[in-house]
Design an enzyme around this catalytic site. Structure first.
Site, PDB file in Angstrom:
ATOM      1  N   GLU A  54       4.044   9.751  54.852  1.00  0.00           N
ATOM      2  CA  GLU A  54       3.465   9.083  53.678  1.00  0.00           C
ATOM      3  C   GLU A  54       3.136   7.614  53.917  1.00  0.00           C
ATOM      4  OE1 GLU A  54       5.283  10.410  49.833  1.00  0.00           O
ATOM      5  OE2 GLU A  54       6.712  11.380  51.160  1.00  0.00           O
ATOM      6  N   SER A  89       5.395  13.994  48.443  1.00  0.00           N
ATOM      7  CA  SER A  89       3.934  14.056  48.354  1.00  0.00           C
ATOM      8  C   SER A  89       3.364  15.445  48.612  1.00  0.00           C
ATOM      9  CB  SER A  89       3.277  13.052  49.308  1.00  0.00           C
ATOM     10  OG  SER A  89       3.407  11.755  48.801  1.00  0.00           O
ATOM     11  N   TYR A  98      -3.799  11.688  45.821  1.00  0.00           N
ATOM     12  CA  TYR A  98      -4.225  10.425  46.426  1.00  0.00           C
ATOM     13  C   TYR A  98      -5.719  10.298  46.705  1.00  0.00           C
ATOM     14  CZ  TYR A  98       0.791  10.310  47.011  1.00  0.00           C
ATOM     15  OH  TYR A  98       2.135  10.351  46.778  1.00  0.00           O
ATOM     16  N   ARG A 140      10.832   9.347  38.461  1.00  0.00           N
ATOM     17  CA  ARG A 140       9.878  10.228  37.770  1.00  0.00           C
ATOM     18  C   ARG A 140      10.284  11.680  38.010  1.00  0.00           C
ATOM     19  NH1 ARG A 140       5.263  10.490  40.811  1.00  0.00           N
ATOM     20  NH2 ARG A 140       5.473  12.740  41.024  1.00  0.00           N
ATOM     21  N   ASP A 181       9.333  15.763  37.592  1.00  0.00           N
ATOM     22  CA  ASP A 181       8.189  16.663  37.474  1.00  0.00           C
ATOM     23  C   ASP A 181       8.628  17.994  36.876  1.00  0.00           C
ATOM     24  OD1 ASP A 181       6.638  14.695  38.680  1.00  0.00           O
ATOM     25  OD2 ASP A 181       6.887  15.540  40.687  1.00  0.00           O
ATOM     26  N   GLU A 203      11.672  18.586  40.258  1.00  0.00           N
ATOM     27  CA  GLU A 203      12.318  17.627  41.156  1.00  0.00           C
ATOM     28  C   GLU A 203      12.227  16.231  40.566  1.00  0.00           C
ATOM     29  OE1 GLU A 203      10.053  18.242  44.719  1.00  0.00           O
ATOM     30  OE2 GLU A 203       8.550  16.755  44.169  1.00  0.00           O
ATOM     31  N   ASN A 224      11.650  12.069  41.664  1.00  0.00           N
ATOM     32  CA  ASN A 224      11.102  11.182  42.683  1.00  0.00           C
ATOM     33  C   ASN A 224      11.659   9.781  42.438  1.00  0.00           C
ATOM     34  OD1 ASN A 224       9.463   9.569  44.304  1.00  0.00           O
ATOM     35  ND2 ASN A 224       7.625  10.753  43.910  1.00  0.00           N
ATOM     36  N   GLY A 245       4.747   6.595  43.239  1.00  0.00           N
ATOM     37  CA  GLY A 245       3.617   5.756  43.639  1.00  0.00           C
ATOM     38  C   GLY A 245       3.494   4.521  42.773  1.00  0.00           C
TER      39      GLY A 245
END
Length: 308
Positions: free
Chosen positions: A16, A142, A211, A250, A252, A269, A271, A275
């Site tokens: 990443e 990612s 992205y 964050r 999901d 999951e 994070n 980003g």
């Protein structure tokens, strides 16, 4: 407190790296505009020596992927006694390991999908689980290495056992959850708004959806019932606290509302290093809550500490 010296850690050597360079540049520019003295650090194997010489007041962690969000850089920063943003050593390591994070979430009453943890080399000609299912590397971000196996697929995906696979040997085989992709950020002890992610021309929210320009559209607030919206916020905060996250995270989710009733809501999951460009999901959520990008980053810098 402007004038403080902030080292923005970016780049690194995970898959990443390009994402981290983008996040780091955006954060460095915004923090300079907020009045901080900023040093951009492209992280290499000598990062401990570099930071030891720099002695910044705060390290802003804009790294993504292994080393940057798995507790490794956090341990280096603890050793150097440099206050840093985001989660600490334990929470970072725990969240990065999807299997362990799922155990903790499930034990905390958060709904998760059934899953098996396997060595990828043991995949044979038989499905390990009735399709459809998803195969994920246990320790990647990612969406690298994620493979969706559809109902009509006669055998497991061959890419998993190929010599070209570079995402580690431990993989998670998880029941595929159809439906909508929803995500919710947490800032401190407050859940932010819920965003629906709609991939454009992609089967799921993969690397390009995340992205590449035009790869997905974000709808905030998500157009779901108030009850489900609030439930997602509650579960995102619960996961953040159960795993021991600090600063920003964050979570999901997948929400299958195709049947009758309220539908099935599943946590996927968490994070710990989401980003950080102005158009990334969590900064968008912060803006929805009334915080401009620079203000949001200022909060993160002032929240930085050791022993997180």
């Amino acid at each position: 407190m402007s004038g403080r010296h902030v080292a923005v850690l970016m780049g690194g050597f995970s898959s990443e790296r390009p994402v981290s360079l983008s996040s780091g540049a955006a954060c460095a520019d915004a923090l300079e505009a907020e009045g901080y003295r900023v040093t951009r650090v492209d992280v290499g194997r000598d990062v401990a020596a570099v930071l030891g010489d720099l002695r910044p007041d705060v390290a802003f962690n804009a790294l993504h992927g292994p080393f940057g969000e798995d507790g490794t850089i956090q341990g280096i920063l603890e050793y150097l006694e440099i206050p840093y943003t985001h989660s600490g050593v334990l929470a970072s390591a725990l969240a990065m390991d999807k299997a362990q994070a799922k155990h903790v979430a499930k034990a905390s009453g958060i709904p998760v999908a059934e899953a098996l943890i396997m060595d990828r080399r043991t995949f044979g000609n038989e499905h390990p689980m009735k399709p459809p299912y998803v195969v994920k590397p246990v320790r990647e971000g990612s969406s690298f290495g994620v493979v969706i196996v559809k109902e009509d697929q006669s055998h497991p995906p061959q890419v998993i056992t190929s010599s070209e696979w570079r995402y580690g040997d431990r993989v998670m085989v998880e029941r595929y959850i159809a439906g909508r992709e929803l995500t919710c950020g947490v800032m401190g002890d407050v859940a932010l708004g819920v965003t629906e992610i709609i991939p454009q021309g992609h089967a799921f929210y993969d690397y390009d959806s995340k992205y590449v320009k035009g790869g997905s559209s974000h709808v905030i607030p998500a157009q779901i019932s108030p009850n489900i919206y609030q439930k997602i916020q509650t579960l995102a905060l619960k996961a953040h606290q159960a795993i021991g996250c600090r600063g920003v995270s964050r979570s999901d989710f997948r929400f299958d509302d195709r049947g009758t009733g309220e539908g099935e809501l599943i946590w996927l999951e968490i994070n710990t290093q989401p980003g950080m460009t102005p158009t990334s999901l969590v900064p968008e959520m912060a803006q929805h809550a009334g915080l401009q990008f620079g203000e949001f980053l200022r909060w993160m810098v002032e929240d930085a500490s050791c022993l997180r």
